[in-house]
Write an enzyme that holds these catalytic residues in place. Structure first.
Site, PDB file in Angstrom:
ATOM      1  N   PRO A  24       0.873  -1.213   0.090  1.00  0.00           N
ATOM      2  CA  PRO A  24      -0.405  -0.115   0.114  1.00  0.00           C
ATOM      3  C   PRO A  24       1.104   1.305   0.233  1.00  0.00           C
ATOM      4  O   PRO A  24       2.031   1.566   0.751  1.00  0.00           O
ATOM      5  CB  PRO A  24      -0.606  -0.185   1.227  1.00  0.00           C
ATOM      6  CG  PRO A  24       0.134  -1.260   2.533  1.00  0.00           C
ATOM      7  CD  PRO A  24       0.949  -1.623   1.459  1.00  0.00           C
ATOM      8  N   GLN A  78      -6.786  -1.459   2.725  1.00  0.00           N
ATOM      9  CA  GLN A  78      -5.424  -1.592   4.241  1.00  0.00           C
ATOM     10  C   GLN A  78      -6.968  -0.579   4.753  1.00  0.00           C
ATOM     11  O   GLN A  78      -7.018   1.478   4.479  1.00  0.00           O
ATOM     12  CB  GLN A  78      -4.983  -0.458   3.392  1.00  0.00           C
ATOM     13  CG  GLN A  78      -3.293  -0.993   5.256  1.00  0.00           C
ATOM     14  CD  GLN A  78      -2.559  -0.214   5.370  1.00  0.00           C
ATOM     15  OE1 GLN A  78      -2.631   0.792   4.456  1.00  0.00           O
ATOM     16  NE2 GLN A  78      -1.253  -1.424   5.506  1.00  0.00           N
ATOM     17  N   CYS A 108       1.775   2.820   9.831  1.00  0.00           N
ATOM     18  CA  CYS A 108       2.421   4.080   9.458  1.00  0.00           C
ATOM     19  C   CYS A 108       2.952   4.960  10.028  1.00  0.00           C
ATOM     20  O   CYS A 108       2.620   4.909  11.439  1.00  0.00           O
ATOM     21  CB  CYS A 108       0.521   4.783   8.851  1.00  0.00           C
ATOM     22  SG  CYS A 108       1.636   6.298   8.313  1.00  0.00           S
ATOM     23  N   LYS A 147      -0.345  -4.636   9.572  1.00  0.00           N
ATOM     24  CA  LYS A 147       1.117  -4.418   8.383  1.00  0.00           C
ATOM     25  C   LYS A 147       1.994  -3.817   9.527  1.00  0.00           C
ATOM     26  O   LYS A 147       1.396  -2.641   9.688  1.00  0.00           O
ATOM     27  CB  LYS A 147       0.881  -3.446   6.987  1.00  0.00           C
ATOM     28  CG  LYS A 147       2.173  -3.773   6.352  1.00  0.00           C
ATOM     29  CD  LYS A 147       2.405  -3.192   4.808  1.00  0.00           C
ATOM     30  CE  LYS A 147       3.046  -2.520   4.892  1.00  0.00           C
ATOM     31  NZ  LYS A 147       3.723  -1.200   4.612  1.00  0.00           N
ATOM     32  N   ASN A 208       9.142  -7.021   4.340  1.00  0.00           N
ATOM     33  CA  ASN A 208       9.081  -5.545   3.523  1.00  0.00           C
ATOM     34  C   ASN A 208      10.107  -4.835   3.508  1.00  0.00           C
ATOM     35  O   ASN A 208      10.340  -4.769   3.997  1.00  0.00           O
ATOM     36  CB  ASN A 208       7.546  -5.347   3.722  1.00  0.00           C
ATOM     37  CG  ASN A 208       7.823  -4.216   2.938  1.00  0.00           C
ATOM     38  OD1 ASN A 208       6.936  -2.280   3.633  1.00  0.00           O
ATOM     39  ND2 ASN A 208       7.722  -3.537   1.883  1.00  0.00           N
ATOM     40  N   GLY A 209      10.691  -3.819   2.850  1.00  0.00           N
ATOM     41  CA  GLY A 209      10.982  -3.322   2.510  1.00  0.00           C
ATOM     42  C   GLY A 209      12.955  -2.749   1.664  1.00  0.00           C
ATOM     43  O   GLY A 209      13.718  -4.165   1.776  1.00  0.00           O
ATOM     44  N   ASP A 210      13.190  -2.113   0.561  1.00  0.00           N
ATOM     45  CA  ASP A 210      13.605  -2.685   0.519  1.00  0.00           C
ATOM     46  C   ASP A 210      14.119  -3.305  -0.737  1.00  0.00           C
ATOM     47  O   ASP A 210      15.486  -3.060  -1.237  1.00  0.00           O
ATOM     48  CB  ASP A 210      15.631  -1.646   0.423  1.00  0.00           C
ATOM     49  CG  ASP A 210      15.484  -0.925   2.254  1.00  0.00           C
ATOM     50  OD1 ASP A 210      15.108   0.114   2.346  1.00  0.00           O
ATOM     51  OD2 ASP A 210      16.461  -1.412   3.062  1.00  0.00           O
ATOM     52  N   GLY A 232       7.386  -2.172  -2.226  1.00  0.00           N
ATOM     53  CA  GLY A 232       6.882  -0.501  -2.437  1.00  0.00           C
ATOM     54  C   GLY A 232       7.671   0.183  -3.519  1.00  0.00           C
ATOM     55  O   GLY A 232       7.274   0.478  -4.442  1.00  0.00           O
ATOM     56  N   ARG A 233       8.126   1.657  -2.915  1.00  0.00           N
ATOM     57  CA  ARG A 233       8.697   2.194  -3.488  1.00  0.00           C
ATOM     58  C   ARG A 233       9.626   1.350  -5.303  1.00  0.00           C
ATOM     59  O   ARG A 233       9.627   2.141  -6.259  1.00  0.00           O
ATOM     60  CB  ARG A 233       9.749   2.822  -3.167  1.00  0.00           C
ATOM     61  CG  ARG A 233       8.828   3.643  -2.168  1.00  0.00           C
ATOM     62  CD  ARG A 233      10.085   4.252  -0.727  1.00  0.00           C
ATOM     63  NE  ARG A 233      10.462   2.748  -0.340  1.00  0.00           N
ATOM     64  CZ  ARG A 233      12.275   3.417   0.998  1.00  0.00           C
ATOM     65  NH1 ARG A 233      12.255   4.467   1.433  1.00  0.00           N
ATOM     66  NH2 ARG A 233      12.445   2.013   1.137  1.00  0.00           N
TER      67      ARG A 233
HETATM   68  C1  LIG Z   1       4.953   7.669  -0.453  1.00  0.00           C
HETATM   69  C2  LIG Z   1       4.543   6.542   0.212  1.00  0.00           C
HETATM   70  C3  LIG Z   1       3.449   5.736   1.198  1.00  0.00           C
HETATM   71  C4  LIG Z   1       3.131   5.342   1.971  1.00  0.00           C
HETATM   72  N1  LIG Z   1       1.515   4.937   2.285  1.00  0.00           N
HETATM   73  C5  LIG Z   1       1.910   3.491   3.141  1.00  0.00           C
HETATM   74  C6  LIG Z   1       0.224   2.724   3.107  1.00  0.00           C
HETATM   75  O1  LIG Z   1      -0.898   3.929   3.207  1.00  0.00           O
HETATM   76  N2  LIG Z   1       0.040   2.092   4.104  1.00  0.00           N
HETATM   77  C7  LIG Z   1       1.404   1.474   4.529  1.00  0.00           C
HETATM   78  O2  LIG Z   1       1.053   0.001   5.240  1.00  0.00           O
HETATM   79  N3  LIG Z   1       2.494   1.727   4.564  1.00  0.00           N
HETATM   80  C8  LIG Z   1       2.937   2.929   3.505  1.00  0.00           C
HETATM   81  N4  LIG Z   1       3.615   2.573   2.862  1.00  0.00           N
HETATM   82  C9  LIG Z   1       4.978   2.310   3.799  1.00  0.00           C
HETATM   83  C10 LIG Z   1       5.172   1.443   2.270  1.00  0.00           C
HETATM   84  O3  LIG Z   1       4.346   0.250   2.219  1.00  0.00           O
HETATM   85  C11 LIG Z   1       6.189   0.111   2.629  1.00  0.00           C
HETATM   86  O4  LIG Z   1       6.048  -0.865   3.871  1.00  0.00           O
HETATM   87  C12 LIG Z   1       7.120   1.063   2.638  1.00  0.00           C
HETATM   88  O5  LIG Z   1       7.953   1.711   1.750  1.00  0.00           O
HETATM   89  C13 LIG Z   1       8.460   0.269   2.698  1.00  0.00           C
HETATM   90  O6  LIG Z   1       9.399  -0.920   1.351  1.00  0.00           O
HETATM   91  P1  LIG Z   1       9.885  -0.480   0.135  1.00  0.00           P
HETATM   92  O7  LIG Z   1      11.266  -0.391   0.166  1.00  0.00           O
HETATM   93  O8  LIG Z   1      10.045  -1.251  -1.047  1.00  0.00           O
HETATM   94  O9  LIG Z   1       9.850   0.802  -0.459  1.00  0.00           O
HETATM   95  C14 LIG Z   1       3.949   4.625   2.058  1.00  0.00           C
HETATM   96  C15 LIG Z   1       5.441   4.097   1.731  1.00  0.00           C
HETATM   97  C16 LIG Z   1       5.752   5.438   0.905  1.00  0.00           C
HETATM   98  C17 LIG Z   1       7.312   5.981   0.577  1.00  0.00           C
END
Ligand SMILES: Cc1cc2nc3c(=O)[nH]c(=O)nc-3n(C[C@H](O)[C@H](O)[C@H](O)COP(=O)(O)O)c2cc1C
Length: 334
Positions: A24, A78, A108, A147, A208-210, A232-233
């Site tokens: 998300p 979510q 969050c 989460k 999850n992460g990176d 995510g990103r």
């Molecule tokens: C712009 C942005 C918005 C996000 N929005 C949510 C969200 O709505 N709900 C949630 O559980 N995590 C949210 N996250 C966290 C991501 O779901 C994820 O846990 C986090 O970015 C780490 O994963 P990644 O390294 O693959 O980006 C958000 C992260 C970013 C950067």
């Protein structure tokens, strides 16, 4: 990196054929982007976090966030909030929609959310978190997941006991983002904690992460034993991350997918209102290509989706006539 023997990810009655799913992301994971990622290989995608109060009090913007497309299913919604009663009511509303799963946000780090006791603040109040999970589970027939983060801070890592609590309270799977609240989105995710949680519970754990590529995700699964990974990103401007082949190296191979994204935006979003967001996403499709800055600037200069589409089609035509897509000076003809 080879795929684990049984790559299917089972969450309650859902069997996802592959273990790589879309996180998300507030401001990004709308129906258009989710469907694009599903087409690219993500086996499940999530809405951005939706306020339980917004849903229960029928706030217009919040209700729009519940919109899903039949073709994107399975899809998860979510929810966030800190009141078990309101979270239960919101879960009941979500359960009347054509969706497949409810996730509860307990990770969050944003101050506005944490100040109200929601998001990662719930990792400091496990009793309240438990009441929320129980209330959500009691008000839905859908699988419920949660989460979480590694913990509040490096001296307060609680993911293992929190995950055990969540399993007993009724969740069917959980996602662990290997950062603490204190880290926000900085530093690196700690995948050792994800391994520890996986060993401590008997429900599926999604790490999850990176994650930076499909191969990276599979490697993390093999290293930690987790059952799935959430991106995510890394998926922004790069839906190819959900396939082993990864992102194509040339503009001409990226353009058709970007055009598809714009079509999906036109069909499923109030795109005039979202134009800035769409341009932000579109600009990321040029990452790593020569002339990327110019390509981005030209798209940002377009007034609407039609102009963006026409510009990309011209580029595509030029590419089809002469091998690789021209960039740099030729791009001025956009
Ligand atoms: C712009 C942005 C918005 C996000 N929005 C949510 C969200 O709505 N709900 C949630 O559980 N995590 C949210 N996250 C966290 C991501 O779901 C994820 O846990 C986090 O970015 C780490 O994963 P990644 O390294 O693959 O980006 C958000 C992260 C970013 C950067």
């Amino acid at each position: 990196m080879s795929i684990p023997d049984d790559p299917a990810l089972k969450i309650g009655h859902l069997t996802l054929p592959t273990p790589v799913i879309l996180a998300p992301l507030a401001g990004y994971t709308d129906p258009a982007f989710r469907l694009l990622c599903r087409k690219a290989g993500a086996s499940l995608c999530f809405s951005e976090m939706i306020s339980c109060h917004g849903l229960v009090y029928k706030q217009k913007n919040t209700e729009f966030l519940l919109k899903t497309l039949e073709e994107e299913r399975p899809v998860g919604i979510q929810l966030f909030g800190s009141d078990p009663v309101m979270m239960g009511k919101a879960a009941a509303i979500v359960s009347t929609c054509p969706v497949d799963l409810i996730d509860i946000n307990m990770g969050c780090p944003v101050r506005k959310v944490v100040k109200k006791g929601a998001g990662s603040a719930l990792m400091k109040t496990p009793e309240l978190a438990k009441a929320i999970i129980e209330s959500v589970c009691a008000h839905t027939h859908l699988p419920v997941t949660v989460k979480i983060r590694a913990g509040w801070a490096s001296d307060d890592i609680t993911a293992v006991s929190f995950a055990q609590m969540a399993e007993l309270a009724g969740v069917t799977a959980l996602t662990v983002h290997g950062r603490t609240w204190a880290q926000g989105f900085g530093g690196l995710a700690d995948w050792n904690i994800i391994r520890q949680v996986t060993e401590a519970v008997s429900i599926p754990v999604i790490g999850n992460g990176d994650i930076s590529s499909h191969a990276d995700g599979i490697e993390r699964m093999l290293q930690t034993g987790c059952h799935g990974v959430m991106v995510g990103r890394g998926a922004l401007g790069n839906p190819w991350i959900f396939s082993p082949e990864g992102r194509p190296a040339t503009l001409e191979k990226r353009i058709p997918v970007l055009l598809d994204y714009l079509d999906l935006c036109r069909a499923s979003l109030p795109w005039e209102r979202y134009l800035f967001r769409i341009k932000n996403q579109a600009g990321r499709y040029f990452s790593g290509l020569p002339g990327a800055a110019k390509l981005r600037a030209a798209l940002y200069g377009c007034d609407d989706l039609q102009q963006m589409t026409a510009a990309l089609r011209r580029l595509e035509d030029q590419g089809n006539q002469g091998g690789t897509c021209p960039v740099g000076s030729t791009f001025n003809h956009l």
